[in-house]
Design a protein around this motif. Structure first.
Motif, PDB file in Angstrom:
ATOM      1  N   GLY A  43      44.433  42.958  44.904  1.00  0.00           N
ATOM      2  CA  GLY A  43      44.847  43.205  43.519  1.00  0.00           C
ATOM      3  C   GLY A  43      43.722  42.906  42.531  1.00  0.00           C
ATOM      4  O   GLY A  43      43.444  43.697  41.631  1.00  0.00           O
ATOM      5  N   PHE A  44      43.042  41.760  42.712  1.00  0.00           N
ATOM      6  CA  PHE A  44      41.940  41.412  41.796  1.00  0.00           C
ATOM      7  C   PHE A  44      40.832  42.456  41.892  1.00  0.00           C
ATOM      8  O   PHE A  44      40.285  42.902  40.882  1.00  0.00           O
ATOM      9  CB  PHE A  44      41.362  40.025  42.131  1.00  0.00           C
ATOM     10  CG  PHE A  44      42.384  38.919  42.054  1.00  0.00           C
ATOM     11  CD1 PHE A  44      43.577  39.089  41.382  1.00  0.00           C
ATOM     12  CD2 PHE A  44      42.135  37.689  42.664  1.00  0.00           C
ATOM     13  CE1 PHE A  44      44.517  38.072  41.308  1.00  0.00           C
ATOM     14  CE2 PHE A  44      43.064  36.661  42.598  1.00  0.00           C
ATOM     15  CZ  PHE A  44      44.264  36.855  41.925  1.00  0.00           C
ATOM     16  N   TYR A 165      52.383  35.042  42.377  1.00  0.00           N
ATOM     17  CA  TYR A 165      52.202  36.362  42.996  1.00  0.00           C
ATOM     18  C   TYR A 165      52.733  37.455  42.076  1.00  0.00           C
ATOM     19  O   TYR A 165      52.078  38.474  41.848  1.00  0.00           O
ATOM     20  CB  TYR A 165      52.920  36.376  44.357  1.00  0.00           C
ATOM     21  CG  TYR A 165      52.883  37.718  45.060  1.00  0.00           C
ATOM     22  CD1 TYR A 165      51.843  38.036  45.932  1.00  0.00           C
ATOM     23  CD2 TYR A 165      53.900  38.657  44.878  1.00  0.00           C
ATOM     24  CE1 TYR A 165      51.812  39.265  46.586  1.00  0.00           C
ATOM     25  CE2 TYR A 165      53.874  39.881  45.525  1.00  0.00           C
ATOM     26  CZ  TYR A 165      52.827  40.192  46.376  1.00  0.00           C
ATOM     27  OH  TYR A 165      52.797  41.393  47.017  1.00  0.00           O
ATOM     28  N   LEU A 166      53.939  37.219  41.533  1.00  0.00           N
ATOM     29  CA  LEU A 166      54.541  38.224  40.642  1.00  0.00           C
ATOM     30  C   LEU A 166      53.676  38.470  39.410  1.00  0.00           C
ATOM     31  O   LEU A 166      53.448  39.614  39.010  1.00  0.00           O
ATOM     32  CB  LEU A 166      55.940  37.771  40.201  1.00  0.00           C
ATOM     33  CG  LEU A 166      57.085  37.951  41.195  1.00  0.00           C
ATOM     34  CD1 LEU A 166      58.401  37.504  40.561  1.00  0.00           C
ATOM     35  CD2 LEU A 166      57.186  39.399  41.663  1.00  0.00           C
ATOM     36  N   VAL A 167      53.190  37.380  38.791  1.00  0.00           N
ATOM     37  CA  VAL A 167      52.357  37.534  37.596  1.00  0.00           C
ATOM     38  C   VAL A 167      51.119  38.369  37.934  1.00  0.00           C
ATOM     39  O   VAL A 167      50.745  39.295  37.206  1.00  0.00           O
ATOM     40  CB  VAL A 167      51.935  36.151  37.039  1.00  0.00           C
ATOM     41  CG1 VAL A 167      50.855  36.309  35.980  1.00  0.00           C
ATOM     42  CG2 VAL A 167      53.144  35.427  36.470  1.00  0.00           C
ATOM     43  N   VAL A 172      48.396  43.777  37.651  1.00  0.00           N
ATOM     44  CA  VAL A 172      47.733  44.944  38.244  1.00  0.00           C
ATOM     45  C   VAL A 172      48.531  46.210  37.923  1.00  0.00           C
ATOM     46  O   VAL A 172      47.969  47.225  37.492  1.00  0.00           O
ATOM     47  CB  VAL A 172      47.599  44.781  39.781  1.00  0.00           C
ATOM     48  CG1 VAL A 172      46.989  46.030  40.402  1.00  0.00           C
ATOM     49  CG2 VAL A 172      46.767  43.553  40.111  1.00  0.00           C
ATOM     50  N   ILE A 173      49.849  46.125  38.095  1.00  0.00           N
ATOM     51  CA  ILE A 173      50.699  47.306  37.889  1.00  0.00           C
ATOM     52  C   ILE A 173      50.639  47.758  36.428  1.00  0.00           C
ATOM     53  O   ILE A 173      50.482  48.941  36.132  1.00  0.00           O
ATOM     54  CB  ILE A 173      52.152  46.993  38.308  1.00  0.00           C
ATOM     55  CG1 ILE A 173      52.212  46.823  39.834  1.00  0.00           C
ATOM     56  CG2 ILE A 173      53.108  48.086  37.857  1.00  0.00           C
ATOM     57  CD1 ILE A 173      53.486  46.169  40.339  1.00  0.00           C
ATOM     58  N   PRO A 222      40.372  44.686  32.437  1.00  0.00           N
ATOM     59  CA  PRO A 222      40.975  44.282  33.718  1.00  0.00           C
ATOM     60  C   PRO A 222      40.117  43.250  34.455  1.00  0.00           C
ATOM     61  O   PRO A 222      40.669  42.403  35.177  1.00  0.00           O
ATOM     62  CB  PRO A 222      41.074  45.591  34.508  1.00  0.00           C
ATOM     63  CG  PRO A 222      40.097  46.498  33.861  1.00  0.00           C
ATOM     64  CD  PRO A 222      40.063  46.114  32.414  1.00  0.00           C
ATOM     65  N   ALA A 223      38.806  43.320  34.257  1.00  0.00           N
ATOM     66  CA  ALA A 223      37.940  42.335  34.919  1.00  0.00           C
ATOM     67  C   ALA A 223      38.212  40.938  34.372  1.00  0.00           C
ATOM     68  O   ALA A 223      38.239  39.948  35.119  1.00  0.00           O
ATOM     69  CB  ALA A 223      36.471  42.714  34.735  1.00  0.00           C
ATOM     70  N   GLY A 224      38.436  40.857  33.050  1.00  0.00           N
ATOM     71  CA  GLY A 224      38.762  39.567  32.451  1.00  0.00           C
ATOM     72  C   GLY A 224      40.093  39.037  32.977  1.00  0.00           C
ATOM     73  O   GLY A 224      40.230  37.856  33.317  1.00  0.00           O
TER      74      GLY A 224
END
Ligand code: ADP
Ligand code: MG
Length: 610
Positions: A43-44, A165-167, A172-173, A222-224
């Motif tokens: 995800g990351f 995990y959810l966060v 990502v979503i 998204p990288a941040g």
């Protein structure tokens, strides 16, 4: 095939939505901790790759600094976590802020200096990470890493494993949904246009620098976010996690998955994350592995694995049902909305390229509701004059104004924004978009929609999209290209691409339309259609500037003709005057027996008109 056919009728968002729900539920379905961790790392990486896709794939900027932005987000969150600010949403927001600042600070100089400098400055940033963490040792913990990060909370409650995990997965979503909305909107088309032709982009009213910067800065977001999440994964951050190898693996994932793709980032991230775990000696060979994938992706796949899949999907699933409708309407059949033409005045304009004088003291006026033609031999300066009007080069002397407002000191996208639309002598049609998308690009300037509206699908977005669709369909019908709406634009024959460019110019409802050799490469039917079309634009009140070699077409359409020779206007006047002007006949048409030629042209023209 029947299964595939049934798949086709499922709405396109179903698969991602089902996949997202499954992903969120996996730990509940008994996913092991180790696998859960793998998924988080994927995800990351997806976030990092997706940001690169925006700047590299869509905006065409080789930005290698994702690990540095990732590190920024991670250290910001680590610092907050170690100093009592454990709320993960706050940390994510702060990380986004920091990522934007670093993105803008490194993006502006790099983009100003050109794309190689951006690659260098962003890459340099990655090399600097160990040094910067050393300098900021009090905050970052230096080489040994930041410790003492308290476990993350959400609205005051400690996050469970599953909660964390959810966060992460929701982040990502949400980002992927945001990105999908953005690139499927007109901004996505604008990015593609800009990447392939900055000249075209600016002639459509798109500010190249601003758009590149926005794409680059948005790619940092998204990288941040990934950084903030990563810091909370092990409550530990060290410079070793933000290495050169990571930069290369992000690049490889992007290219392998497909850089101009939303879901390609997921695919690339899965491969890059899981691939290495297959090989035990991976630690030493990581760079070689990434390098091989990078080369394989670059050489074998023009737009990554998702490109491959999309093509197969189109070929085997979508194609069979493809129907072609044919339009037999002529432009005469359509209602033309009135156009707000404007008076364009060119006064004493001169331009030299080095010692080569392309224009010398050129003056002309193009009135609303009239066709002003510009003719002259090759190299006489016609295209140069259009380029001056559109602001692509600074003029050496003179002025250009539109209804009394100076244009000659403005940048091309500002001039386009004032209602000037043009076509190019060699049609400029971006690859990878359909005919209707190519026309849609022309709608960028007349009715604007912000990136936020597009990405969040706000009401304004839907309103403008409805207008866009209506106008594009209407304009395609007018130029006779409706049946080709879903074809790939760039693969059309030259004549059709010219008509497409005219549609792209018309769709913006311009006040002035500049056509550079509009009829060359058109067949007889298309020329006839073009003539009717130009006539309709004029009758609707538009200002038309027509550069054309087809003398007969010019004589039949123009209200005023200006003849250029070696950068100078040698004659101006109504068609009736120009066609018998001895100098024009001699210099432009190269005729020796002036009387006979004039008679021949006249006979031909009247014959043609009747
Ligand atoms: P036309 O469109 O009438 O065929 P152009 O405007 O393309 O003519 O060219 C006029 C002259 O200006 C030519 O001599 C051409 O070589 C020169 N020219 C046009 N654009 C440039 C440029 N960007 N750099 C140098 N010379 C140019
Ligand atoms: Mg030309």
């Amino acid at each position: 095939m029947s299964v595939l056919n049934r798949l086709k009728s499922v709405p396109s968002f179903t698969f991602p939505v089902v996949a997202a729900i499954l992903l969120l539920l996996l730990p509940q379905l008994g996913l092991s901790d180790a696998n859960q961790r793998q998924l988080l790392l994927i995800g990351f990486l997806t976030l990092l790759v997706s940001g690169l896709n925006l700047s590299l794939g869509y905006a065409g900027e080789l930005a290698l600094g994702q690990p540095a932005i990732y590190a920024t987000g991670a250290y910001v969150a680590a610092y907050m976590g170690a100093h009592g600010s454990t709320d993960i949403l706050l940390q994510i927001l702060a990380a986004i802020g920091a990522a934007l600042v670093v993105g803008l600070l490194t993006g502006i100089p790099g983009l100003r200096l050109g794309s190689w400098s951006l690659a260098m400055t962003s890459f340099f940033l990655v090399l600097l990470i160990p040094d910067i963490t050393n300098i900021l040792i009090n905050v970052t913990g230096g080489p040994s890493g930041a410790v003492g990060i308290a476990p993350p909370t959400l609205f005051g409650a400690l996050l469970t494993n599953y909660g964390f995990y959810l966060v992460c997965m929701l982040s990502v979503i949400i980002w992927l949904a945001f990105m999908r909305n953005l690139v499927t909107s007109r901004h996505g088309i604008a990015l593609r246009v800009m990447r392939q032709s900055p000249v075209l982009a600016s002639s459509l009213g798109i500010s190249v620098f601003r758009t590149k910067l926005v794409a680059y800065a948005l790619g940092a977001v998204p990288a941040g976010v990934a950084g903030a999440l990563f810091a909370n994964l092990d409550s530990y951050v060290s410079p070793g996690s933000f290495s050169f190898a990571l930069a290369i693996s992000i690049l490889a994932a992007s290219i392998l998955g497909g850089a101009t793709s939303v879901y390609g980032a997921v695919l690339g991230a899965v491969i890059m994350q899981l691939g290495p775990s297959v090989s035990t000696s991976f630690q030493q060979d990581a760079l070689i592995f990434y390098g091989i994938l990078l080369i394989a992706g670059g050489v074998l796949l023009s737009d990554g694995l998702t490109g491959l899949i999309t093509r197969a999907w189109k070929r085997y699933v979508v194609r069979p049902d493809h129907v072609t409708r044919s339009t037999t309407h002529s432009p005469q059949d359509f209602h033309f909305e009135p156009m707000a033409g404007a008076t364009l005045s060119v006064k004493g304009v001169s331009k030299s390229f080095g010692g080569n004088v392309a224009l010398r003291d050129v003056s002309l006026t193009a009135e609303r509701g009239q066709v002003t033609a510009l003719i002259g031999p090759n190299g006489s300066g016609k295209t140069t004059l259009l380029n001056m009007i559109c602001g692509f080069y600074p003029i050496d002397a003179g002025t250009i104004d539109l209804d009394g407002v100076r244009l000659d000191n403005r940048r091309p996208h500002e001039i386009a924004g004032r209602g000037l639309a043009r076509t190019f002598q060699t049609p400029v049609i971006p690859t990878g978009i359909t005919v209707s998308q190519a026309v849609l690009a022309g709608r960028y300037s007349p009715e604007r929609v912000s990136i936020a509206s597009a990405a969040l699908r706000l009401p304004k977005f839907w309103k403008v999209r409805a207008h866009d669709e209506e106008r594009v369909a209407q304009t395609l019908a007018i130029v006779g290209l409706s049946e080709l709406a879903d074809e790939e634009a760039v693969s059309l024959p030259l004549g059709t691409r010219r008509l497409l460019e005219i549609a792209r110019a018309l769709v913006s409802n311009p006040s002035v339309i500049l056509l550079d050799e509009a009829a060359s490469g058109l067949d007889e039917g298309e020329v006839a259609r073009l003539a009717v079309l130009i006539g309709r634009v004029r009758d609707a009140g538009g200002t038309v500037i027509l550069v054309e070699h087809n003398f007969r077409l010019v004589l039949s359409l123009a209200d005023t003709i200006h003849v250029l020779a070696q950068g100078e206007i040698i004659a101006s006047g109504a068609p009736a005057d120009i066609e018998v002007n001895p100098r024009v006949l001699k210099e432009y048409l190269g005729v020796k027996d002036v009387g006979a030629a004039a008679a021949a042209i006249e006979a031909e023209t009247t014959g043609h008109a009747s």
